[in-house]
Design a protein around this motif. Sequence first.
Motif, PDB file in Angstrom:
ATOM      1  N   ARG A 247      -8.605   9.494  -1.207  1.00 61.01           N
ATOM      2  CA  ARG A 247      -7.832  10.752  -1.737  1.00 61.01           C
ATOM      3  C   ARG A 247      -8.890  11.960  -0.719  1.00 61.01           C
ATOM      4  O   ARG A 247      -9.992  11.957  -0.730  1.00 61.01           O
ATOM      5  CB  ARG A 247      -8.309  11.155  -3.246  1.00 61.01           C
ATOM      6  N   GLN A 248      -7.693  12.843  -0.144  1.00 62.26           N
ATOM      7  CA  GLN A 248      -8.188  13.991   0.654  1.00 62.26           C
ATOM      8  C   GLN A 248      -7.243  15.217   0.301  1.00 62.26           C
ATOM      9  O   GLN A 248      -6.304  14.698   0.527  1.00 62.26           O
ATOM     10  CB  GLN A 248      -8.466  13.451   1.955  1.00 62.26           C
TER      11      GLN A 248
ATOM     12  N   LEU B  25       0.948  -1.158   0.107  1.00 60.20           N
ATOM     13  CA  LEU B  25       0.113   0.005   0.119  1.00 60.20           C
ATOM     14  C   LEU B  25       0.761   1.458   0.078  1.00 60.20           C
ATOM     15  O   LEU B  25       1.894   1.224   0.594  1.00 60.20           O
ATOM     16  CB  LEU B  25      -0.808   0.121   1.312  1.00 60.20           C
ATOM     17  N   VAL B  26       0.541   2.410  -0.946  1.00 61.27           N
ATOM     18  CA  VAL B  26       1.236   3.532  -0.918  1.00 61.27           C
ATOM     19  C   VAL B  26       0.370   4.703  -0.413  1.00 61.27           C
ATOM     20  O   VAL B  26      -0.749   4.870  -0.952  1.00 61.27           O
ATOM     21  CB  VAL B  26       1.768   3.684  -2.448  1.00 61.27           C
ATOM     22  N   LEU B  27       0.991   5.552   0.560  1.00 60.99           N
ATOM     23  CA  LEU B  27       0.302   6.746   0.999  1.00 60.99           C
ATOM     24  C   LEU B  27       1.149   7.858   0.282  1.00 60.99           C
ATOM     25  O   LEU B  27       2.369   8.034   0.635  1.00 60.99           O
ATOM     26  CB  LEU B  27       0.270   7.020   2.346  1.00 60.99           C
TER      27      LEU B  27
ATOM     28  N   PHE C 230      -3.661  14.290  -0.315  1.00 63.19           N
ATOM     29  CA  PHE C 230      -3.173  12.839   0.066  1.00 63.19           C
ATOM     30  C   PHE C 230      -3.863  11.696  -0.654  1.00 63.19           C
ATOM     31  O   PHE C 230      -4.858  12.119  -0.938  1.00 63.19           O
ATOM     32  CB  PHE C 230      -3.394  12.624   1.635  1.00 63.19           C
ATOM     33  N   MET C 231      -3.146  10.639  -1.014  1.00 63.11           N
ATOM     34  CA  MET C 231      -3.820   9.465  -1.610  1.00 63.11           C
ATOM     35  C   MET C 231      -3.306   8.275  -1.212  1.00 63.11           C
ATOM     36  O   MET C 231      -2.278   8.319  -0.871  1.00 63.11           O
ATOM     37  CB  MET C 231      -3.336   9.535  -3.109  1.00 63.11           C
ATOM     38  N   ILE C 232      -4.135   7.213  -1.279  1.00 62.02           N
ATOM     39  CA  ILE C 232      -3.693   5.807  -0.819  1.00 62.02           C
ATOM     40  C   ILE C 232      -4.061   5.058  -2.144  1.00 62.02           C
ATOM     41  O   ILE C 232      -5.090   5.133  -2.546  1.00 62.02           O
ATOM     42  CB  ILE C 232      -4.703   5.449   0.485  1.00 62.02           C
TER      43      ILE C 232
END
Length: 97
Positions: A79-80, A13-15, A68-70
């Motif tokens: 996404r926020q 997983l990538v933040l 920010f995205m995951i």
Amino acid sequence: MKKFGELIGADTLVLIDFYSDWDEDENSLAILREVAAALGDTAKVIKIDIKKNETLADALRVKGNPTFMIYKNGEMKWRQTGIQDAETLIGLVHQYA
């Protein structure tokens, strides 16, 4: 763009924090360090400068700072735009892991 595809296409997983260095402060960097330390090998935590990566930011329609995205397995899960605290980001990563 190809490198970005490889980054988000991994099983891990990538933040991602899309930021601009003209608006970067020590507090947001400290938050990401806290998140990275708490997650360990669970996820990658990446910062991408919007100005240095304008093509990518435009392709992803990044308009606000920070955004920010995951991603997991090449798919955007969350996404926020706007400042997030460490606990929220850690909780979100665990939710999508």
